[in-house]
Design a protein around this motif. Structure first.
Motif, PDB file in Angstrom:
ATOM      1  N   PHE A  25      -1.400   1.889 -12.722  1.00 62.47           N
ATOM      2  CA  PHE A  25      -1.487   2.151 -11.188  1.00 62.47           C
ATOM      3  C   PHE A  25      -0.677   3.822 -11.645  1.00 62.47           C
ATOM      4  O   PHE A  25      -1.439   4.565 -10.343  1.00 62.47           O
ATOM      5  N   MET A  61      -7.234  -4.361  -6.991  1.00 59.61           N
ATOM      6  CA  MET A  61      -5.101  -4.646  -6.783  1.00 59.61           C
ATOM      7  C   MET A  61      -5.474  -6.355  -7.366  1.00 59.61           C
ATOM      8  O   MET A  61      -4.533  -6.548  -8.257  1.00 59.61           O
ATOM      9  N   HIS A  87       0.562  -1.473  -0.308  1.00 64.45           N
ATOM     10  CA  HIS A  87      -0.009  -0.196   0.294  1.00 64.45           C
ATOM     11  C   HIS A  87       0.893   1.091  -0.054  1.00 64.45           C
ATOM     12  O   HIS A  87       2.004   1.288   0.600  1.00 64.45           O
ATOM     13  N   TYR A 124       5.258  -3.185  -5.388  1.00 62.65           N
ATOM     14  CA  TYR A 124       3.909  -3.588  -5.617  1.00 62.65           C
ATOM     15  C   TYR A 124       3.222  -4.002  -6.791  1.00 62.65           C
ATOM     16  O   TYR A 124       1.796  -4.644  -6.649  1.00 62.65           O
ATOM     17  N   ASN A 139     -10.304  -1.666  -2.771  1.00 63.43           N
ATOM     18  CA  ASN A 139      -8.919  -1.615  -3.673  1.00 63.43           C
ATOM     19  C   ASN A 139      -8.111  -2.494  -3.867  1.00 63.43           C
ATOM     20  O   ASN A 139      -7.198  -2.940  -4.727  1.00 63.43           O
ATOM     21  N   ASP A 140      -8.249  -3.056  -2.317  1.00 60.78           N
ATOM     22  CA  ASP A 140      -8.196  -4.584  -2.763  1.00 60.78           C
ATOM     23  C   ASP A 140      -8.705  -5.218  -3.717  1.00 60.78           C
ATOM     24  O   ASP A 140      -7.191  -6.156  -4.135  1.00 60.78           O
ATOM     25  N   ARG A 197       0.001  -2.543 -15.560  1.00 60.92           N
ATOM     26  CA  ARG A 197      -0.211  -2.130 -14.686  1.00 60.92           C
ATOM     27  C   ARG A 197       0.776  -0.981 -14.448  1.00 60.92           C
ATOM     28  O   ARG A 197       0.262  -1.073 -13.923  1.00 60.92           O
TER      29      ARG A 197
END
Length: 249
Positions: free
Chosen positions: A169, A153, A87, A199, A149-150, A165
């Protein structure tokens, strides 16, 4: 630009109503008397130097924290593997929601640059939320955003190319900066290329190579850690295969 727009000096006022992040923070929408009660539970803003730990993995959970200025990262130590960045926290965001259930800190949270955080002792916050439904609702909404958000991801790391990706981001950062009153087209990357790679599940070399390719294609430029987006539409088109820009709102 570095995220230092909320000047905080020892002894300065901590009143939420005077904070420029009020519209993005936990007490959003509280009546004046409730806001005063919320002010009363806030610990004095804590300064953090770059690299200083706010909490460490496994610490007992006692408080939530609101980032007042600067930025932080969360890392999780995995047995036999390198630490995983899970995070990045920007001003106005809550740190520690993932520790509530197990009563201990899921990962270590470290300052990426000079930062200030406001501490909210959780037992006092719970008591206040029971008396102030608006605060309880806002806390639930923060938890909901964390869950979303999880999920984002999981989508971001599932079957997507390195270019997709990284584009996703950067769009996510752009949106988060925009909602905080910063430019969505020119912003400071406080995290390192290595942190971004961790990340996103990419090697450091891959992150550097993709950023160089984006620059060659005229989508953006990176000078040090200052990033400027020149072709926002192209970046969106690249990222929208699976996870669109709205996933970051």
């Amino acid at each position: 630009m570095p995220l230092e727009s909320v000047p905080c000096q020892p002894g300065s006022a901590t009143r939420c109503a005077r904070c420029t992040l009020h519209a993005r923070c936990l007490p959003l929408g509280l009546a004046l008397d409730a806001l005063s009660s919320f002010d009363a539970i806030i610990q004095h803003p804590r300064p953090l130097k770059r690299g200083a730990a706010l909490v460490r993995q496994g610490d007992a959970f006692t408080s939530l924290y609101v980032v007042r200025s600067g930025s932080l990262k969360q890392t999780v130590a995995l047995e036999g593997q390198r630490d995983q960045v899970t995070h990045f926290y920007l001003p106005g965001e809550l740190v520690g929601l993932d520790a509530i259930g197990e009563a201990h800190c899921y990962g270590s949270v470290v300052a990426l640059e000079s930062a200030f955080v406001c501490e909210l002792p959780f037992t006092r916050l719970e008591d206040l939320a029971e008396r102030v439904p608006e605060l309880r609702g806002q806390l639930y909404r923060c938890m909901s955003r964390e869950l979303r958000n999880d999920q984002r991801m999981m989508c971001l790391l599932s079957g997507r190319t390195a270019d997709q990706r990284l584009a996703s981001f950067l769009l996510g950062l752009s949106e988060r900066f925009r909602t905080r009153g910063y430019s969505p087209y020119c912003f400071h990357l406080s995290m390192s290329r290595s942190d971004i790679g961790s990340y996103l599940g990419l090697a450091l070399e891959t992150v550097s190579r993709v950023l160089a390719r984006f620059q060659e294609q005229g989508m953006l430029t990176v000078t040090g850690r200052e990033l400027t987006v020149h072709d926002f539409e192209a970046l969106v088109a690249l990222a929208e295969d699976g996870v669109g820009r709205q996933a970051y709102v």
